[in-house]
Design an enzyme around this catalytic site. Sequence first.
Site, short mmCIF file in Angstrom:
data_model
loop_
_atom_site.label_atom_id
_atom_site.label_comp_id
_atom_site.label_asym_id
_atom_site.label_seq_id
_atom_site.Cartn_x
_atom_site.Cartn_y
_atom_site.Cartn_z
N CYS A 5 23.71 34.53 128.94
CA CYS A 5 23.09 34.03 130.18
C CYS A 5 24.11 33.97 131.31
CB CYS A 5 22.50 32.66 129.94
SG CYS A 5 23.74 31.47 129.40
N ASP B 143 26.09 32.03 124.18
CA ASP B 143 26.24 31.19 125.38
C ASP B 143 27.52 30.39 125.20
OD1 ASP B 143 25.82 29.64 127.65
OD2 ASP B 143 24.21 28.44 126.80
N HIS C 274 16.10 25.78 129.16
CA HIS C 274 16.41 26.63 130.32
C HIS C 274 15.33 27.73 130.37
CE1 HIS C 274 18.47 28.32 133.59
NE2 HIS C 274 19.60 28.70 133.03
N GLN D 225 15.62 31.08 132.35
CA GLN D 225 16.55 32.01 131.71
C GLN D 225 15.86 32.75 130.55
OE1 GLN D 225 20.00 32.62 132.51
NE2 GLN D 225 19.49 34.34 131.21
N ARG E 95 17.70 21.33 138.82
CA ARG E 95 18.68 21.50 137.74
C ARG E 95 19.25 20.12 137.47
NH1 ARG E 95 23.22 25.98 136.40
NH2 ARG E 95 21.27 27.04 135.93
N ARG F 31 16.88 37.82 136.71
CA ARG F 31 16.54 36.45 137.11
C ARG F 31 15.74 36.45 138.41
NH1 ARG F 31 19.22 32.03 135.10
NH2 ARG F 31 17.59 31.02 136.31
N1 NVA Z 1 24.20 26.24 128.18
C1 NVA Z 1 24.82 26.42 129.46
C2 NVA Z 1 24.01 27.32 130.31
C3 NVA Z 1 24.59 27.63 131.65
C4 NVA Z 1 23.73 28.55 132.45
C5 NVA Z 1 25.00 25.06 130.13
O1 NVA Z 1 24.08 24.22 130.05
O2 NVA Z 1 26.05 24.82 130.73
N1 CP Z 2 22.47 31.60 133.66
C1 CP Z 2 22.48 30.65 134.62
O1 CP Z 2 21.59 29.78 134.68
O2 CP Z 2 23.52 30.74 135.48
P1 CP Z 2 23.91 29.69 136.63
O3 CP Z 2 24.42 28.46 135.92
O4 CP Z 2 24.95 30.40 137.41
O5 CP Z 2 22.68 29.38 137.43
#
Ligand code: NVA
Ligand code: CP
Length: 310
Positions: free
Chosen positions: A269, A230, A135, A138, A108, A297
């Site tokens: 998400c 989101d 992502h 997801q 990540r 997931r």
């Molecule tokens: N768009 C959000 C998704 C979190 C799972 C982010 O990047 O923070």
């Molecule tokens: N939806 C998602 O990726 O959640 P987290 O940021 O908790 O992993």
Amino acid sequence: MASVLRRLKGRDFLTLLDFTPLELKAFIVRSGEHKWGLTRGDSLKGKYVAGIFEKPSTRTRVSMSVATFDLGGVFLELPTTSLQVSRGETLRDTAQVLSRFVNAIAARVKSHSTLEELARWADVPVINMLSDKFHPLQALTDVFTMIEFFGDRKLKVVFLGDGAANTNHSLMIASALVGYDYVVGAPQEYWPDKDIVSKVEEIMEETGGTLRVMEDPIEAVKGADVIYTDTWFSMGVEDIERRKEVFPPYQVNSQLLSHAAPHVKVMHCQPWFLGQEITEEVAYGSHSIAFEQAENRLHTAKAVLEALLI
Ligand code: NVA
Ligand code: CP
């Protein structure tokens, strides 16, 4: 379908743009087999997955690690603050060293280019657990969840809010691969990346899907089977004040839902920020399937790990 997945062994999973409609379908079928208990529990026995985290995570971290353990493998949680990259070791060396110990590197990251650099040097598959751009884990789950609720029919899926978010980019691609009618409702300055839009349109020519990007949230959700949103403040974004000004008309609330199909499902998400992109009433209301989505997931993580590793 099993033979389709077998061809993916050793591949990276950085964006769904790298997969065909048939490959996406195979991931979905396999996810269902995991969900409905039709799989063996030891397919990842003796396999090690390095999980690198530059950003916080709940669902992705836990679903990926439980998926690995559940299939007999081992998931190593490696926040970057505890790795030598935090002291300047290169991604090249990190990728090459980890490749000597583990069977896959999941990460990540703040910048998608970090994943590309890891993938360039790793001898094992690299899996995107979220970048600023995509992502894919997801979005795979999202489409699996839609098929679970609606079956195999064509859907109108509407994403509202930050059209340039990683989640929207990946969901546009996943929706293109399954041939959905996809609508983005977003302020023009937060419309999706143009290159990704072009690629999505190319895929849709093959699959029969359609893409429309517009500013009007009410027009966008007319007749929607699925409304997806989101956070307006993805991890790492800096233009907070501007976002506070332009996103409120895109809030998913009861009034907005009245313009969608009566059977509309609301997806997110998570984590969500109640009172911002979604109201508490809708998030926990009868249209919301966000917790089923979160659970899925786990099942899709298993399908991806197995396909790339064995
Ligand atoms: N768009 C959000 C998704 C979190 C799972 C982010 O990047 O923070
Ligand atoms: N939806 C998602 O990726 O959640 P987290 O940021 O908790 O992993």
